[in-house]
Design an enzyme around this catalytic site. Structure first.
Site, PDB file in Angstrom:
ATOM      1  N   ARG A   1      32.242  93.898 -22.418  1.00  0.00           N
ATOM      2  CA  ARG A   1      32.318  95.174 -23.503  1.00  0.00           C
ATOM      3  C   ARG A   1      31.255  96.426 -23.653  1.00  0.00           C
ATOM      4  O   ARG A   1      30.071  96.737 -22.594  1.00  0.00           O
ATOM      5  CB  ARG A   1      31.344  93.869 -24.814  1.00  0.00           C
TER       6      ARG A   1
ATOM      7  N   ARG B   1      20.679  88.229 -38.380  1.00  0.00           N
ATOM      8  CA  ARG B   1      19.376  88.880 -38.410  1.00  0.00           C
ATOM      9  C   ARG B   1      18.033  88.681 -39.423  1.00  0.00           C
ATOM     10  O   ARG B   1      17.548  88.271 -38.993  1.00  0.00           O
ATOM     11  CB  ARG B   1      19.841  90.193 -40.189  1.00  0.00           C
TER      12      ARG B   1
ATOM     13  N   GLY C   1      27.860  89.870 -29.267  1.00  0.00           N
ATOM     14  CA  GLY C   1      27.308  91.044 -28.757  1.00  0.00           C
ATOM     15  C   GLY C   1      27.410  91.411 -30.039  1.00  0.00           C
ATOM     16  O   GLY C   1      25.853  92.453 -29.844  1.00  0.00           O
TER      17      GLY C   1
ATOM     18  N   GLN D   1      27.150  97.591 -36.057  1.00  0.00           N
ATOM     19  CA  GLN D   1      26.482  97.177 -34.588  1.00  0.00           C
ATOM     20  C   GLN D   1      25.105  98.455 -34.208  1.00  0.00           C
ATOM     21  O   GLN D   1      24.256  97.836 -33.741  1.00  0.00           O
ATOM     22  CB  GLN D   1      26.620  96.353 -33.502  1.00  0.00           C
TER      23      GLN D   1
ATOM     24  N   ARG E   1      42.662  92.317 -29.811  1.00  0.00           N
ATOM     25  CA  ARG E   1      43.216  92.294 -30.504  1.00  0.00           C
ATOM     26  C   ARG E   1      44.208  92.252 -31.001  1.00  0.00           C
ATOM     27  O   ARG E   1      45.433  91.684 -31.429  1.00  0.00           O
ATOM     28  CB  ARG E   1      42.234  91.613 -32.251  1.00  0.00           C
TER      29      ARG E   1
ATOM     30  N   SER F   1      30.617 101.184 -37.590  1.00  0.00           N
ATOM     31  CA  SER F   1      30.022 100.175 -36.474  1.00  0.00           C
ATOM     32  C   SER F   1      28.685 100.072 -37.303  1.00  0.00           C
ATOM     33  O   SER F   1      27.494 100.510 -36.358  1.00  0.00           O
ATOM     34  CB  SER F   1      29.949 100.740 -34.696  1.00  0.00           C
TER      35      SER F   1
ATOM     36  N   SER G   1      26.709  87.693 -39.486  1.00  0.00           N
ATOM     37  CA  SER G   1      25.220  88.219 -39.500  1.00  0.00           C
ATOM     38  C   SER G   1      24.296  88.138 -39.808  1.00  0.00           C
ATOM     39  O   SER G   1      23.288  88.440 -39.404  1.00  0.00           O
ATOM     40  CB  SER G   1      26.572  89.500 -39.983  1.00  0.00           C
TER      41      SER G   1
ATOM     42  N   ASP H   1      37.495  92.530 -38.568  1.00  0.00           N
ATOM     43  CA  ASP H   1      37.299  90.670 -37.996  1.00  0.00           C
ATOM     44  C   ASP H   1      37.937  90.075 -39.065  1.00  0.00           C
ATOM     45  O   ASP H   1      38.808  89.431 -37.771  1.00  0.00           O
ATOM     46  CB  ASP H   1      36.034  90.244 -38.682  1.00  0.00           C
TER      47      ASP H   1
END
Length: 434
Positions: free
Chosen positions: A126, A30, A98, A173, A350, A171, A26, A319
């Site tokens: 997705r 960034r 993603g 994201q 998953r 989320s 992550s 995750d």
């Protein structure tokens, strides 16, 4: 066509030693995004040299940013400023990432040029409406496929307006995407989250001297700010460390120390859950690097106990569930997960894929709409299909530590894209994986 890779894991073994797992994904993404639109030169150490983060790096190179490296995890980014990106010559191909696609959607909605975002078959299946719909409310113009998936065509030169957005699902994201768009929007952009999600974007924006306010469950940003280049030392990814935390917990006679791991409170659900199950985990040498807390973590074998996983911890460990399901199979009694519907729309479904694999190894695992119920079981040998999902391939590798026969895991090539050092590190510590 990517070559199909199969892992074969011999049963048993224990994990011992001290390692530093690769940098946080992550934060690697960034650091490139924010460094590229900052004024001045940003130096990054600990950058994750795996395909997802490299996809972000290549995208910004294609938009005219000069980036040196990565070499041994070091990257130098010559920022072009908030309005300095240039139109790329063709579509930006983001592979399986993603994070790249959803965050770039926000950042690129505010530029004055058109862009097209594409990816591999998995990424192009997705859901993207979760970002394109709120962006449209801000005035962005993004064309998706009929079912809301990529390729995404983003029109430049649109005047964005700040909105107040209540996220229907927690989320990081989506939140990050809207905050990045908010840097180009008139007025304030307020994103309210129904449950806490990882806050790397807010912390790193502050690290680059860009003002972001937090008020309760809201993150607030506006366009009155500039990013100033800074130095970033990316901590080890706790999601990667999770495989070793579970492995050393379930394999007898194990003792592993993981160095310089990011322990951002929005990401430590896996530690909290394992501790509730009775894991022997010690966090020490805590310090703050670039706005992010890091520490060393020591984990030793212990007899885990089944628990009902608190729903408040679900977004903080989203995750890590594939490998936590393996821990649950080794835990006395029953472990129940609820409130984790999001797992069905990750790189694979998953919940279903893990349930199928666990059942193939003789584990008593029942998938539910939003989670799973797992009873303590002997883990047998067998063949498991990871459906190209790196976290599933690695989770079943760890299961080998407690299996009584060989486990064969198919379709593991994406481990190379996300965590290429996994095989080396886990075999160094004592797992028999080929």
């Amino acid at each position: 066509m990517t070559q199909k890779i199969t892992f074969t894991v011999q049963p048993g073994g224990s994990l011992n030693g001290s390692i530093r797992v690769p940098g946080d994904k992550s934060m690697s993404h960034r650091s490139i995004m924010l460094g590229s639109i900052a004024d001045g030169t940003t130096h990054v150490k600990g950058f994750l040299e795996a395909e997802d983060a490299l996809a972000t790096l290549k995208a910004f190179r294609a938009m005219g940013v000069e980036i040196e490296g990565p070499e041994n995890g070091e990257v130098t980014i010559h920022g072009v400023g908030k309005h300095g990106l240039k139109q790329p010559e063709g579509p930006l191909y983001l592979g399986n990432s993603g994070t790249s696609m959803r965050l770039l959607c926000g950042l690129l909605s505010g530029q004055d040029f058109d862009t097209i975002l594409t990816g591999d078959a998995s990424l192009e299946s997705r859901p993207m409406r979760r970002v394109t719909e709120p962006l449209a409310k801000m005035g962005a113009e993004i064309e998706t496929q009929a079912d809301g998936t990529a390729p995404l065509k983003i029109k430049g030169g649109r005047k964005l307006k700040g909105i107040h957005y209540d996220m229907p699902v927690a989320s990081a994201q989506v939140k990050s995407c809207l905050l990045l768009a908010g840097m180009y929007a008139e007025g304030e952009t307020v994103v309210a989250e129904p449950a806490p999600t990882r806050d790397h974007t807010e912390r790193m924006l502050n690290g680059f001297s860009y003002p972001v306010k937090r008020e309760g469950n809201k993150a607030i940003i506006d366009s009155n700010g500039r990013l100033k280049a800074c130095d970033i030392d990316v901590p080890s990814d706790i999601s990667s460390a999770a495989f070793f935390l579970v492995g050393a917990s379930i394999a007898p006679n194990s003792d592993v120390t993981l160095r310089h791991v990011g322990i951002n409170p929005t990401r430590t659900g896996v530690i909290d859950i394992l501790k509730m199950m009775g894991a022997n985990i010690e966090v020490f040498n805590e310090k703050t690097v670039g706005g992010e807390p890091v520490a060393d973590i020591r984990v030793r074998s212990s007899q885990l106990k089944g628990i009902d996983i608190p729903e408040r911890l679900v977004p903080l460990a989203i995750d890590e569930f594939p490998v936590l399901f393996v821990a649950a199979a080794c835990a006395e009694g029953q472990t129940r997960l609820t409130g984790a519907k999001e797992l069905r729309v990750k790189e694979s479904d998953r919940i279903q894929v893990m349930a199928d694999g666990l059942q193939a190894l003789g584990v008593d695992a029942t998938p539910t709409e939003d989670g799973m119920i797992i009873n303590q079981s002997e883990i047998g040998g067998g063949t498991v299909d990871s459906h190209g999902d790196h976290r599933i391939a690695m989770a079943f590798s760890i299961a080998g530590l407690r299996a009584n026969d060989t486990i064969t895991i198919q379709d593991c090539q994406n481990v190379n894209t996300s965590f290429p050092e996994f095989k080396t590190l886990v075999t160094e510590l004592g797992l028999n994986l080929t």
